[in-house]
Design a protein around this motif. Structure first.
Motif, PDB file in Angstrom:
ATOM      1  N   THR B  11       1.040   7.156   2.659  1.00 50.68           N
ATOM      2  CA  THR B  11       1.094   5.640   2.672  1.00 50.68           C
ATOM      3  C   THR B  11       0.411   4.985   3.879  1.00 50.68           C
ATOM      4  O   THR B  11      -0.525   4.084   3.685  1.00 50.68           O
ATOM      5  CB  THR B  11       2.704   5.299   3.225  1.00 50.68           C
ATOM      6  OG1 THR B  11       3.550   5.991   2.187  1.00 50.68           O
ATOM      7  CG2 THR B  11       2.858   4.033   2.980  1.00 50.68           C
ATOM      8  N   HIS B  49      -1.358  -4.109  -0.301  1.00 47.07           N
ATOM      9  CA  HIS B  49      -1.108  -2.960   0.748  1.00 47.07           C
ATOM     10  C   HIS B  49       0.048  -3.539   1.596  1.00 47.07           C
ATOM     11  O   HIS B  49       0.687  -2.590   2.140  1.00 47.07           O
ATOM     12  CB  HIS B  49      -2.567  -2.920   1.513  1.00 47.07           C
ATOM     13  CG  HIS B  49      -3.667  -2.301   0.776  1.00 47.07           C
ATOM     14  ND1 HIS B  49      -3.558  -1.048   0.318  1.00 47.07           N
ATOM     15  CD2 HIS B  49      -4.621  -2.581   0.204  1.00 47.07           C
ATOM     16  CE1 HIS B  49      -4.667  -0.592  -0.389  1.00 47.07           C
ATOM     17  NE2 HIS B  49      -5.381  -1.764  -0.191  1.00 47.07           N
ATOM     18  N   ILE B  52       3.367  -2.477  -0.067  1.00 53.19           N
ATOM     19  CA  ILE B  52       3.768  -0.952   0.079  1.00 53.19           C
ATOM     20  C   ILE B  52       3.970  -0.540   1.579  1.00 53.19           C
ATOM     21  O   ILE B  52       5.130   0.050   1.803  1.00 53.19           O
ATOM     22  CB  ILE B  52       2.208  -0.227  -0.164  1.00 53.19           C
ATOM     23  CG1 ILE B  52       1.965  -0.280  -1.710  1.00 53.19           C
ATOM     24  CG2 ILE B  52       2.189   1.362   0.168  1.00 53.19           C
ATOM     25  CD1 ILE B  52       0.449  -0.016  -1.960  1.00 53.19           C
TER      26      ILE B  52
END
Lengths: 188, 104
Positions: B11, B49, B52
């Motif tokens: 991640t 992004h 996430i």
């Protein structure tokens, strides 16, 4: 991932962090503001009477609030708010500890000692700021002024003279550091 | 002893997400536009992004209304700070390992 990629990624990360740190720097504002306030207070200190105390009772919280307002306004303009907690706590500690230290020393020693204690507390607070900002110029300045304040007080100088000299010297150091700082980070 | 790359968090490790965290760890909070311009991304790319990272609990977002405009402020969480530090540490370990091998 290869070593070269890792090195490049680390360099990119450091570039971004450095750029963010520069964006977050607003320290020139309180330095120039409090430097000017200190210089203005010097003749009041030398004249004696209640005006010097009354001046700081208004100027210190006003300066603190003005600095907070400026930081907030700049954060909204730039879309970037730096880390404020260490600066806020240190500023608040200076505001609270300065009169307390002066009262404590005045009760035990002399008025000149109380004047030196005020200078020492303010100097110590700004030494913390200098450390937070990694500013050797400011650190050297406040240490020199604090040492001079103690030497004057122990040398038997008059309390008004100690207070006025400390205000002039610290004011000059703050103002000089702030102008230097503003020049270094011209876009701040 | 395992290879340092095992320590890399998928991640966080992605280049853009690592860049987002690098900016956020140096701030109290940063707005969407500042991040977009600093990282030279499109709105859509940055949003993906950010989603996430937020889902992973590494950042938090706050929507405000300032000067008659909506604004999104982003900040790093405690977990995000720790994940970023671990990632940088893993990268440094990897680099040290490569440097060590080069010297032998």
């Amino acid at each position: 991932m290869h070593g070269e990629q890792a090195a490049e990624t680390l360099r990119a990360v450091e570039r971004l962090r450095g750029s963010a740190r520069r964006t977050g720097r607003v320290f020139w504002f309180p330095l120039i503001l409090f430097g000017a306030l200190m210089l203005v207070s010097a003749p009041l200190a030398f004249a004696g009477g209640v005006w010097h105390g009354a001046y700081w009772a208004v100027a210190a919280p006003a300066g603190f609030l003005l600095t907070g307002w400026y930081g907030r306004r700049r954060a909204v303009d730039r879309g970037f708010e730096g880390r404020v907690a260490p600066y806020g706590f240190t500023g608040l500690a200076i505001l609270v500890a300065t009169p307390l230290a002066a009262e404590g020393v005045s009760a035990m020693s002399s008025d000149a000692g109380a004047a030196a204690a005020r200078g020492l507390v303010v100097g110590a607070g700004y030494a913390v700021f200098a450390w937070l900002e990694r500013d050797a110029f400011l650190a050297a300045g406040v240490v020199a002024v604090s040492a001079a304040a103690v030497a004057l007080a122990f040398g038997g100088a008059d309390a008004r003279l100690v207070t006025a000299v400390v205000a002039l010297a610290l004011g000059s150091v703050f103002l000089g550091s702030g102008v230097r700082y503003k020049g270094r980070y011209a876009d701040t | 002893m395992s290879h340092p790359s095992v320590e890399l968090d998928e991640t966080v490790h992605q280049r853009v997400r690592l860049g987002i965290l690098a900016v956020l760890v140096e701030s109290r909070r940063v707005d969407f536009v500042y991040l977009r311009d600093t990282l030279e991304l499109s709105d859509g790319n940055l949003s993906r992004h950010l989603q996430i990272l937020e889902r992973a609990g590494l950042i938090r977002s706050e929507k405000t209304f300032e000067r008659k405009r909506p604004r999104t402020w982003l900040s790093v969480t405690k977990a995000g700070r720790a994940a970023f530090a671990a990632e940088v540490e893993a990268l440094r370990a990897m680099l040290a390992r490569v440097d060590g091998q080069t010297m032998h």
